[in-house]
Design an enzyme around this catalytic site. Sequence first.
Site, short mmCIF file in Angstrom:
data_model
loop_
_atom_site.label_atom_id
_atom_site.label_comp_id
_atom_site.label_asym_id
_atom_site.label_seq_id
_atom_site.Cartn_x
_atom_site.Cartn_y
_atom_site.Cartn_z
N GLY A 68 1.09 -1.40 0.00
CA GLY A 68 0.00 -0.27 0.24
C GLY A 68 0.83 1.00 0.04
N VAL A 157 10.01 -1.81 6.39
CA VAL A 157 10.19 -0.63 5.67
C VAL A 157 10.80 0.52 5.84
CG1 VAL A 157 8.66 -0.45 4.71
CG2 VAL A 157 10.22 -0.71 2.69
N ALA A 179 15.36 0.57 21.09
CA ALA A 179 15.74 1.47 21.25
C ALA A 179 15.06 2.38 22.65
CB ALA A 179 16.43 3.13 20.43
N GLU A 246 4.99 -8.25 17.14
CA GLU A 246 6.21 -8.26 18.13
C GLU A 246 5.65 -8.62 19.91
OE1 GLU A 246 8.75 -3.80 18.39
OE2 GLU A 246 7.35 -3.79 19.48
C1 2GW Z 1 0.87 -0.43 9.58
C2 2GW Z 1 0.61 0.50 10.16
C3 2GW Z 1 -0.86 1.10 9.92
C4 2GW Z 1 -0.37 1.80 8.34
C5 2GW Z 1 -0.07 0.35 7.75
C6 2GW Z 1 0.85 0.33 8.16
C7 2GW Z 1 1.93 -0.89 6.99
C8 2GW Z 1 2.65 -1.34 7.37
C9 2GW Z 1 1.08 -0.72 5.65
O1 2GW Z 1 0.33 -0.21 4.73
N1 2GW Z 1 2.39 -1.56 4.74
C10 2GW Z 1 3.57 -2.58 4.60
O2 2GW Z 1 3.84 -2.46 3.82
N2 2GW Z 1 3.98 -1.97 6.52
C11 2GW Z 1 4.75 -3.00 7.03
O3 2GW Z 1 4.60 -3.52 8.33
C12 2GW Z 1 5.92 -2.49 6.38
O4 2GW Z 1 6.59 -2.71 6.07
C13 2GW Z 1 6.07 -2.13 7.99
O5 2GW Z 1 7.67 -1.36 7.77
C14 2GW Z 1 6.00 -2.54 8.67
C15 2GW Z 1 5.49 -3.28 9.91
O6 2GW Z 1 4.76 -1.46 10.82
P1 2GW Z 1 4.67 -0.12 11.22
O7 2GW Z 1 6.42 0.13 10.23
O8 2GW Z 1 3.82 0.99 10.84
O9 2GW Z 1 4.79 -0.60 11.84
P2 2GW Z 1 5.88 -0.23 13.67
O10 2GW Z 1 6.75 1.06 12.80
O11 2GW Z 1 5.07 0.60 15.00
O12 2GW Z 1 6.00 -0.97 14.54
C16 2GW Z 1 6.32 -1.84 15.50
O13 2GW Z 1 5.57 -2.69 16.10
C17 2GW Z 1 4.45 -3.33 14.27
C18 2GW Z 1 3.16 -4.74 14.99
O14 2GW Z 1 2.46 -3.40 15.43
C19 2GW Z 1 5.48 -4.89 14.25
O15 2GW Z 1 6.35 -5.69 15.29
C20 2GW Z 1 7.13 -4.01 13.88
O16 2GW Z 1 7.69 -5.02 12.97
C21 2GW Z 1 7.21 -3.22 15.26
O17 2GW Z 1 8.63 -2.35 14.65
#
Ligand code: 2GW
Length: 296
Positions: A68, A157, A179, A246
């Site tokens: 997306g 990503v 962190a 996580e």
């Molecule tokens: C995720 C949250 C809200 C809306 C969209 C998305 C989303 C995530 C998306 O639309 N498309 C997508 O490819 N992702 C993938 O999922 C992308 O690789 C992204 O880095 C990953 C995790 O989502 P992210 O980075 O927004 O979540 P964080 O940075 O709050 O991540 C921590 O918590 C997550 C669980 O809630 C995961 O465990 C993640 O690995 C953690 O770093």
Amino acid sequence: RCHLAPGEKLKQGDSIDASLDLWSRGDVQTCTAWGAPVIWEKMFDPEEYDQVHKSRHSSVALTVFAVGRYLDAYLEMFLLSAELHFMASLPVTYYVFTDVPEKVPKIELGAGRRIKVVRVQTHSRWQDISMMRMKTIAEVIESEIRNHNQYVFCFDVDQVFVGRFGTEALGDSVAVLHAYYYHRPHSMYTYDHNPRSRAYMHTGDFYYHAAVFGGSWQSVMNMTKTCYQTIMEDKENHVEALWHDESHLNKYLWLHKPSKVLSPEYCWCSDIGYRADIQRTRLLWSKKQYHTLRDV
Ligand code: 2GW
Ligand code: MN
């Protein structure tokens, strides 16, 4: 054994680490209670690590999801920066999982480096986009990666490489300290506290960040398969763990101790500001664009 004097040598961890020198530091924890090294700047000789892994013909698969709006927002910077800093001395295959393969930016890759784009379906809930990564990673290790790469590293990503993320990070099973929690008391760790979830835990070793994990293909396959199973059991029971995948990863890593732990240098957030123990940053969180990327 976690309190070696500064400069004292550590002979622990994976077989490769045991054959190399790892130095302790006085200001940070450099070894876990179960004898795994915690990797910080100044603990290792980068050249020595590169040499050993080159002579063993190590190669690494990197998995990353850009589904997306996350594709346009983050993927290009992630890949360009990985070309500069991620395992620069080794062959690397990027596995990019996306719902729109034709939109993946065409970037110039270094020698020995390849990119494979794999189409995945999207999910209506972002929690599922995040959690279902576990299933997809396990499947691609089983069908492809295990025939080509000894090591697998899995990344969010929304991050950018800014310094060496090199062969010193390779090991049988590898996790990174979050962190925001590495210096906080255990009571503040955001483990899942609902006894009805398979991710439930009360005490643990560390709070690990699911944005980066890796290891041998065998270990990462077991890690992702098990997390996917516990996530699906929760779904059957109509519960969802506090921090989704996580939480499940933290539970897994409590039951199956990692053989190597990476310091928060390997997944740092600039908003935290200056910290004397962070002498080099290697991977930084990208700015969140919640208003445009999340509808919640
Ligand atoms: C995720 C949250 C809200 C809306 C969209 C998305 C989303 C995530 C998306 O639309 N498309 C997508 O490819 N992702 C993938 O999922 C992308 O690789 C992204 O880095 C990953 C995790 O989502 P992210 O980075 O927004 O979540 P964080 O940075 O709050 O991540 C921590 O918590 C997550 C669980 O809630 C995961 O465990 C993640 O690995 C953690 O770093
Ligand atoms: Mn993220």
